[in-house]
Each structure stands twice: as structure tokens, then as C-alpha cells.
Design a protein around this motif. Sequence first.
Motif, PDB file in Angstrom:
ATOM      1  N   SER A 122      -2.861  16.196   7.146  1.00  0.00           N
ATOM      2  CA  SER A 122      -3.968  16.341   6.038  1.00  0.00           C
ATOM      3  C   SER A 122      -4.445  18.012   6.041  1.00  0.00           C
ATOM      4  CB  SER A 122      -5.097  16.016   7.319  1.00  0.00           C
ATOM      5  OG  SER A 122      -5.556  16.678   8.721  1.00  0.00           O
ATOM      6  N   PRO A 123      -5.296  18.336   5.736  1.00  0.00           N
ATOM      7  CA  PRO A 123      -5.358  19.403   5.521  1.00  0.00           C
ATOM      8  C   PRO A 123      -6.116  20.123   6.776  1.00  0.00           C
ATOM      9  CG  PRO A 123      -7.477  18.998   3.877  1.00  0.00           C
ATOM     10  CD  PRO A 123      -6.161  17.819   4.474  1.00  0.00           C
ATOM     11  N   TYR A 124      -6.630  21.346   6.755  1.00  0.00           N
ATOM     12  CA  TYR A 124      -7.161  21.698   8.077  1.00  0.00           C
ATOM     13  C   TYR A 124      -8.324  21.226   8.108  1.00  0.00           C
ATOM     14  CZ  TYR A 124      -4.035  25.565   8.668  1.00  0.00           C
ATOM     15  OH  TYR A 124      -3.299  26.754   8.864  1.00  0.00           O
ATOM     16  N   MET A 125      -9.347  20.087   8.845  1.00  0.00           N
ATOM     17  CA  MET A 125     -10.299  19.836   8.982  1.00  0.00           C
ATOM     18  C   MET A 125     -11.114  20.995   9.248  1.00  0.00           C
ATOM     19  SD  MET A 125      -8.765  16.787   8.833  1.00  0.00           S
ATOM     20  CE  MET A 125      -9.802  15.184   8.809  1.00  0.00           C
ATOM     21  N   SER A 126     -12.382  20.482   8.491  1.00  0.00           N
ATOM     22  CA  SER A 126     -13.799  21.233   8.439  1.00  0.00           C
ATOM     23  C   SER A 126     -14.347  20.588   9.600  1.00  0.00           C
ATOM     24  CB  SER A 126     -14.316  21.136   7.345  1.00  0.00           C
ATOM     25  OG  SER A 126     -14.651  19.881   6.692  1.00  0.00           O
ATOM     26  N   ARG A 127     -15.064  20.945  10.455  1.00  0.00           N
ATOM     27  CA  ARG A 127     -15.946  21.156  11.512  1.00  0.00           C
ATOM     28  C   ARG A 127     -16.962  20.346  11.454  1.00  0.00           C
ATOM     29  NH1 ARG A 127     -14.366  24.946  16.363  1.00  0.00           N
ATOM     30  NH2 ARG A 127     -11.825  25.582  15.901  1.00  0.00           N
ATOM     31  N   ILE A 144       0.949  -1.496   0.054  1.00  0.00           N
ATOM     32  CA  ILE A 144      -0.171  -0.122  -0.071  1.00  0.00           C
ATOM     33  C   ILE A 144       0.517   0.947   0.185  1.00  0.00           C
ATOM     34  CG2 ILE A 144      -1.666   1.098   1.815  1.00  0.00           C
ATOM     35  CD1 ILE A 144      -2.589  -1.602   2.429  1.00  0.00           C
ATOM     36  N   LEU A 145       0.476   1.977  -1.299  1.00  0.00           N
ATOM     37  CA  LEU A 145       1.721   2.880  -0.828  1.00  0.00           C
ATOM     38  C   LEU A 145       0.886   4.784  -1.681  1.00  0.00           C
ATOM     39  CD1 LEU A 145       4.820   3.404  -3.944  1.00  0.00           C
ATOM     40  CD2 LEU A 145       2.707   1.254  -3.085  1.00  0.00           C
ATOM     41  N   ALA A 146       1.778   5.751  -1.351  1.00  0.00           N
ATOM     42  CA  ALA A 146       1.322   7.439  -1.404  1.00  0.00           C
ATOM     43  C   ALA A 146      -0.089   7.675  -1.585  1.00  0.00           C
ATOM     44  CB  ALA A 146       1.390   7.233  -3.407  1.00  0.00           C
ATOM     45  N   PRO A 147      -0.232   8.047  -0.019  1.00  0.00           N
ATOM     46  CA  PRO A 147      -1.346   7.866   0.752  1.00  0.00           C
ATOM     47  C   PRO A 147      -1.792   9.628   0.523  1.00  0.00           C
ATOM     48  CG  PRO A 147      -0.253   7.734   2.278  1.00  0.00           C
ATOM     49  CD  PRO A 147       0.600   7.087   1.372  1.00  0.00           C
ATOM     50  N   SER A 148      -2.708  10.048   0.011  1.00  0.00           N
ATOM     51  CA  SER A 148      -3.030  11.568  -0.098  1.00  0.00           C
ATOM     52  C   SER A 148      -4.550  11.949   0.386  1.00  0.00           C
ATOM     53  CB  SER A 148      -2.283  11.941  -1.539  1.00  0.00           C
ATOM     54  OG  SER A 148      -3.341  11.748  -2.454  1.00  0.00           O
ATOM     55  N   TRP A 149      -4.533  12.861   0.501  1.00  0.00           N
ATOM     56  CA  TRP A 149      -5.786  13.666   0.922  1.00  0.00           C
ATOM     57  C   TRP A 149      -6.352  14.059  -0.192  1.00  0.00           C
ATOM     58  CZ3 TRP A 149      -7.958  13.118   6.137  1.00  0.00           C
ATOM     59  CH2 TRP A 149      -6.838  12.559   7.241  1.00  0.00           C
ATOM     60  N   SER A 150      -7.667  14.321   0.467  1.00  0.00           N
ATOM     61  CA  SER A 150      -8.106  15.362  -0.196  1.00  0.00           C
ATOM     62  C   SER A 150      -8.933  16.375  -0.124  1.00  0.00           C
ATOM     63  CB  SER A 150     -10.219  15.006   0.015  1.00  0.00           C
ATOM     64  OG  SER A 150     -10.894  14.802   0.515  1.00  0.00           O
ATOM     65  N   PRO A 151      -9.243  17.964  -0.573  1.00  0.00           N
ATOM     66  CA  PRO A 151      -8.794  18.795  -0.222  1.00  0.00           C
ATOM     67  C   PRO A 151      -9.714  19.566   0.993  1.00  0.00           C
ATOM     68  CG  PRO A 151      -9.516  19.023  -2.293  1.00  0.00           C
ATOM     69  CD  PRO A 151      -9.499  18.192  -2.070  1.00  0.00           C
ATOM     70  N   ASP A 152     -10.746  18.911   1.627  1.00  0.00           N
ATOM     71  CA  ASP A 152     -12.039  18.717   2.282  1.00  0.00           C
ATOM     72  C   ASP A 152     -11.717  18.051   4.026  1.00  0.00           C
ATOM     73  OD1 ASP A 152     -12.653  16.495   1.577  1.00  0.00           O
ATOM     74  OD2 ASP A 152     -14.497  17.212   1.062  1.00  0.00           O
ATOM     75  N   GLY A 153      -9.844  17.532   3.031  1.00  0.00           N
ATOM     76  CA  GLY A 153     -10.013  16.397   4.292  1.00  0.00           C
ATOM     77  C   GLY A 153     -11.051  15.115   4.512  1.00  0.00           C
ATOM     78  N   LYS A 154     -11.535  15.030   3.396  1.00  0.00           N
ATOM     79  CA  LYS A 154     -13.429  13.774   3.879  1.00  0.00           C
ATOM     80  C   LYS A 154     -12.664  12.648   3.409  1.00  0.00           C
ATOM     81  CE  LYS A 154     -16.601  16.967   5.329  1.00  0.00           C
ATOM     82  NZ  LYS A 154     -17.549  17.524   3.873  1.00  0.00           N
ATOM     83  N   GLU A 155     -11.446  12.984   2.245  1.00  0.00           N
ATOM     84  CA  GLU A 155     -11.496  11.107   1.473  1.00  0.00           C
ATOM     85  C   GLU A 155      -9.689  11.092   1.552  1.00  0.00           C
ATOM     86  OE1 GLU A 155     -13.941  10.263  -2.230  1.00  0.00           O
ATOM     87  OE2 GLU A 155     -14.177  12.571  -2.421  1.00  0.00           O
ATOM     88  N   ILE A 156      -9.898  10.525   1.223  1.00  0.00           N
ATOM     89  CA  ILE A 156      -8.216   9.639   0.671  1.00  0.00           C
ATOM     90  C   ILE A 156      -8.056   9.024  -0.391  1.00  0.00           C
ATOM     91  CG2 ILE A 156      -7.844  10.204   3.368  1.00  0.00           C
ATOM     92  CD1 ILE A 156      -7.502   6.572   2.962  1.00  0.00           C
ATOM     93  N   ALA A 157      -7.048   9.074  -1.168  1.00  0.00           N
ATOM     94  CA  ALA A 157      -6.928   8.508  -2.462  1.00  0.00           C
ATOM     95  C   ALA A 157      -5.184   7.766  -1.766  1.00  0.00           C
ATOM     96  CB  ALA A 157      -6.527   9.425  -3.658  1.00  0.00           C
ATOM     97  N   TYR A 158      -5.176   6.470  -2.413  1.00  0.00           N
ATOM     98  CA  TYR A 158      -3.982   5.779  -2.186  1.00  0.00           C
ATOM     99  C   TYR A 158      -3.672   4.620  -3.525  1.00  0.00           C
ATOM    100  CZ  TYR A 158      -7.424   2.982   0.065  1.00  0.00           C
ATOM    101  OH  TYR A 158      -8.370   1.984   0.466  1.00  0.00           O
ATOM    102  N   VAL A 159      -2.714   3.980  -3.241  1.00  0.00           N
ATOM    103  CA  VAL A 159      -2.308   2.910  -4.027  1.00  0.00           C
ATOM    104  C   VAL A 159      -2.285   1.629  -3.787  1.00  0.00           C
ATOM    105  CG1 VAL A 159      -0.410   2.021  -5.789  1.00  0.00           C
ATOM    106  CG2 VAL A 159      -0.842   4.544  -6.235  1.00  0.00           C
ATOM    107  N   SER A 160      -3.005   0.950  -4.041  1.00  0.00           N
ATOM    108  CA  SER A 160      -2.915  -0.825  -3.465  1.00  0.00           C
ATOM    109  C   SER A 160      -2.713  -2.367  -4.057  1.00  0.00           C
ATOM    110  CB  SER A 160      -4.245  -0.885  -3.160  1.00  0.00           C
ATOM    111  OG  SER A 160      -4.231  -2.082  -2.549  1.00  0.00           O
ATOM    112  N   PHE A 161      -1.697  -2.947  -4.023  1.00  0.00           N
ATOM    113  CA  PHE A 161      -1.338  -3.734  -4.687  1.00  0.00           C
ATOM    114  C   PHE A 161      -2.566  -5.059  -5.313  1.00  0.00           C
ATOM    115  CE2 PHE A 161       2.736  -2.687  -6.839  1.00  0.00           C
ATOM    116  CZ  PHE A 161       2.887  -1.557  -6.848  1.00  0.00           C
ATOM    117  N   GLU A 162      -2.999  -4.880  -4.177  1.00  0.00           N
ATOM    118  CA  GLU A 162      -4.161  -5.946  -3.326  1.00  0.00           C
ATOM    119  C   GLU A 162      -4.125  -7.017  -4.266  1.00  0.00           C
ATOM    120  OE1 GLU A 162      -6.578  -3.416  -2.759  1.00  0.00           O
ATOM    121  OE2 GLU A 162      -7.968  -3.821  -2.757  1.00  0.00           O
ATOM    122  N   THR A 163      -4.155  -6.181  -6.217  1.00  0.00           N
ATOM    123  CA  THR A 163      -5.091  -6.737  -7.120  1.00  0.00           C
ATOM    124  C   THR A 163      -3.825  -7.727  -7.651  1.00  0.00           C
ATOM    125  OG1 THR A 163      -5.005  -5.140  -8.255  1.00  0.00           O
ATOM    126  CG2 THR A 163      -7.099  -5.803  -7.437  1.00  0.00           C
TER     127      THR A 163
END
Lengths: 432, 177
Positions: free
Chosen positions: A427-432, A202-221
Motif C-alpha cells: 500500500s501507499p502510506y496510509m492517511s490517519r 482474481i488478479l492484479a490487485p492495486s491501490w488507489s494513491p490514498d490507500g482507501k480503495e483498491i482495484a483488481y481483475v476478477s473472472f467471476e462473470t
Amino acid sequence: MKHMSALLLAALMLVSIGTRAQLVIEITQGRDNPTAIAVAPFAWQGTGPVPEDVAQVIDDDLARSGQFDPVARGDMLGRPSSQQEVFYRDWQAINAEYLLIGRVNVTDEVQMRIEYELFDVARQTRVLNGYEEGHVNEARMLSHRVADEVYQQLTGTRGAFATRLLYVSVTRVPNGKDYFRLTLADSDGARPIVLLESREPILAPSWSPDGKEIAYVSFETSRPAIFRQDLASGAREQLTNFRGLNSAPAWSPDGNTMAMVLSKDGNPDIYLMDLGTRRLTRITRHYAIDTEPTWMPDGNALLFTSDRGGRPQIYRYDLRSGATTRVTFEGSYNARPRMAQDGRNLVLVHRSGEGFHIALYDMETSRLQILTNTELDESPSIAPNGSMVLYATKSGDRGILAAVSVDGGVKFRLPAREGDVREPAWSPYMSR
Amino acid sequence: MKQLPVAGKTLTLLFAAAFLVACSSKDTKEADAAAVAAAEAEARSMAERSAATAAANAANAEQQRLQDAVAAAGNVFYFEYDSSTLTPQAQDALDAHIALLNNNDRSVRLEGHTDERGTREYNMALGERRANAVRDYMGVSGIASYRIETVSYGEEQPVAYGSGEANWSQNRRVELK
């Protein structure tokens, strides 16, 4: 499919992990003249056991910034929790420049309220007061918000304690397949939650600008694929499944586009995916390695690493003109750029001699300053307020996380008690 | 039936006698001819069988020789630092695999790896370059591209965990699976 559903289950269950995997903070270097602040224990006005030592969380946050030297509780001559109980001479006597006091209450067993007051001891005045409210399960996050307010009042910079970290940890299995875990934790390493566990990388975790979602790379397939995952629901979606590389996802500042690296057309190039239509636009078209895209805060340009000049250097692609220009020239290796929100401070991996260090590149003056002195430093991630850079390094044989301030003056480490930790993403600033 | 000349008749009889010792003396010309045909067919069949067996043995021996060569070559090919150029040793080892693959219809997976130096994404690309270098070498030698899958793991799956060249050199590799 069985394999997939097990993974999905792990993702959805948000498995909490034991303290052994939790990060522990060790401050290794602070500023020369930190501000002395006394954070008096907050008065507990609820019933039952105290849900969290709010003052300690705030105290630790301020200490970790390197800009404050909190007074030890044992040295305090009083424990005020209201303005009437504050005797300035008690705090002048122990050389405290500032005093923070507060009160904590919980109503209906779930609603927590933290009230706080900050005093300037020399001027004998209250300089800040306020409150934070939320679910009692979020006691630590509420405490971090108080620390953010205090930090901003005293430094003029917005605080970034009420933020979170993503990182990848690996448990080695000699002569077998390692365990990879994608973990979410508070900015102080507390409350780690495993979002995904896999026997494949699993690598390259990254954040959506609103801090609600993430993206990453997985080799699970058994091949690399880019996934996006919603933190609140745990729902996730596979975005790519191309032949070759599917890597380095980077959300655009408006959240609508994802930059990524694909090699489906022959060799690694930067592409943009419209997250609404899934349409791909190819950005670079070069036989060299083009990778590690990151967005300028205004969303009008991308920075990326390319070895088109023979060695890896940082390049800039202007999305309006389509022009590509080289950014870095100092040294034989500059890679993995991450841009601060000010659009000026660029952190990157710089090779000097035999070592890979984290460096700060000033986009205005073109000056490059090396911030770390360890040998195998990588994956820098900058705090949303631009004050600290979190990165991965090695301690002995082990991968650990460490942090350094953008001026190099403050350093701390976040070793885990077991396993290798790597690829932090602040993360970016988290919205309340 | 046409009469055979005396000499021919005698020869045929000698042949028949050689193959059909058990044949009675109650020989007629027809029986002679049948026996001769049968003997000839038998001889041909035996020769064919033994030729086929010899060919099969030779093929098996060749297959065995190719497999032995592959086993001796190993399925891991090593690279210099930051390089995706095949070393002479890697080429020799690959030649053994290519010879075997030209003799069967197997598909292979090439997994590219790097050492820990450099950034993870750059290494992901470098691992792919290495796997592609092996793929291209096999392609030039006649292995169809649809039989080859390449995947890069970058620095994510080291064989040796420590730092230093002794560990790094083991991790800069392409594995054929």
C-alpha cells in the motif's frame, strides 16, 4: 445473479480468516552491521488483560527491516518504563546502542494511548519521545506507527511498517476449480482479511494513491473485468466489461485516472480511463503486446512492458509529448515495472539464463542490478519508502511471498501455512 | 375411353397381375388403369422413402464420422514455449472440429492458457494470442466469427501444477469448449 450476490456478500463481510492462511515471516538475510536496539517491554497501565504486546510488534518490525538487531528480552538487566528508571550502564553492558521504552494505557475501554521514549545509550541522552493514540482494535497499527518513528529517527528514512498488503492466495482443488482469495493484511502479514473469494481467477490487485480503495481483475462473470472496491464500506463497482483482455489496472498518482490494458480493438494496448466520466483514451496503438502499465510519480509518464522489439522490454510513454521511448536494453526479458516514489529506482522482472529474477534498474545510471537468486520470481511491489521490494516466488511447488531490500542486502520470506500466495501489492502510506 | 391396342392391353395386364395378385378376374379396363396408377404411385413412394432413408443414414454416418474424428482429436491444442503458432498436430485436430462445425450451428468458446514462466499480465496477453490463433484458423476455414468467443486465462488455471517442461507443456494450451 445469485452467483454475483454471493460474491458481493463475501466482499462486504470482510471475512476474517484463520491463522493457517496467515503469512509467517522468516528473516533469511540481514545486514552485516545492524544497529543493536533494546525494545524494553512497554508498561501496561490499563486494567484487564494487555491488548497487545506493543514492544514485540515494534521489535519484530525493526528486525524485519534487516537494519536492526534487537536485544533479546532475556538478556535485559532491567525493565524501565520511564526516564528515571533508565540506567545506561545496564544497556552498555549488553552492547545496546539504543533503548526504546514505553507505556500503554486504554481509557473508556476503547481509546488506546502508547507513549514512547528512545535513548542513545552511548551519548546517554533521550533522542525521541512521542505518543500514538487510536482505537484499541488498531493496537497493532499504533505499534507499527511507533516503529515508523523510531526507524525514521535512526535511519533518516520514513518508516513503512504502518502500511498494508494486498495479495492473492489460491487453494488448489485437484480435478476441480481452485479457490481464489483476495486478502488484505498488515505489512507484517498479521490480521489477514479476505476481501473477495471466488472459484474464478482474481488478479492484479492495486491501490488507489490514498490507500482507501483498491482495484483488481476478477473472472467471476466468466470473463475478465476490472473492479474497484472501497475498503471501508466494501462497496464495489465493475469498471470494464470489454471483449478480450481487461487487465492490469493502475491508479494515477492524483487518483483521477486509471491506466489499464484492453484488447477490445484487436490486441493488447494501454488505455486511460477517466474515473469521473468513464471516458477512455487509447495510449498505445501497436500490434505487439503492450501491458503492465505503471505511473511515474509525477503522473506525467507511464512505463509499460511491450514486445514490439521482439522480446518483452520496458518502454516509457510521455503523456505530454505522446512520445514512446525504450527504457531497458540489458537482457532478453524485462517486464512488469514498478516505480519507486523517488522516480529513479525501477523494480522489474528480469530473465537471465533460465531464471526470472527481481532486478533494480536505475533510471539515472541505466544500471541493472539483480536482487534475487530464486528461479521464478515475479510481481515486484515496492514499499512506499522505497526500502524493500515485496515479490512472489516459488518454494518447492508452492507460491510464497518474499522481500528483498533495494540494495539486495536484506531478505525475508513470508510463507503461508497453506495454499499458494502471489501478486503482493504494497500500500501507499496510509492517511490517519 | 380410348381403346388400348391388344399388345398394350396384354402388357398392362401382366403388370397389374404382378402387383395385384389378389385382383379378381372380373377386370374392366377402368379397374385395370386404376390398379396400374396405384401400383406406380406405390412404387414411386417406396423408392422415395428408401432414398430418403439412405440419405439420412448416410448423413448420420457422416455426422458420426465427424464426431468420432473430433473425439479422437480432443479439444485441447498445445503450443511451444512463448509461441502462439499452431503446430501441425494442432492444425490436424482443429480440422476435425472445423469439419463438424461446418455441419452444425454450434458456438464455441476458446480458452487460452500459458505456463507459469514470465509475468502474469504478459501471459494473459500470450494466452489471448493463442486463442486468437485458433480463432483465426477457424475463421479462414469458414467458421463465422460470431460463433467463436475467446477468453484468456493466462497462467491462472494450470492443468499441471509443478514446474519443469513435463508440466509446462501441458499448460501451454487452448481449450475448445
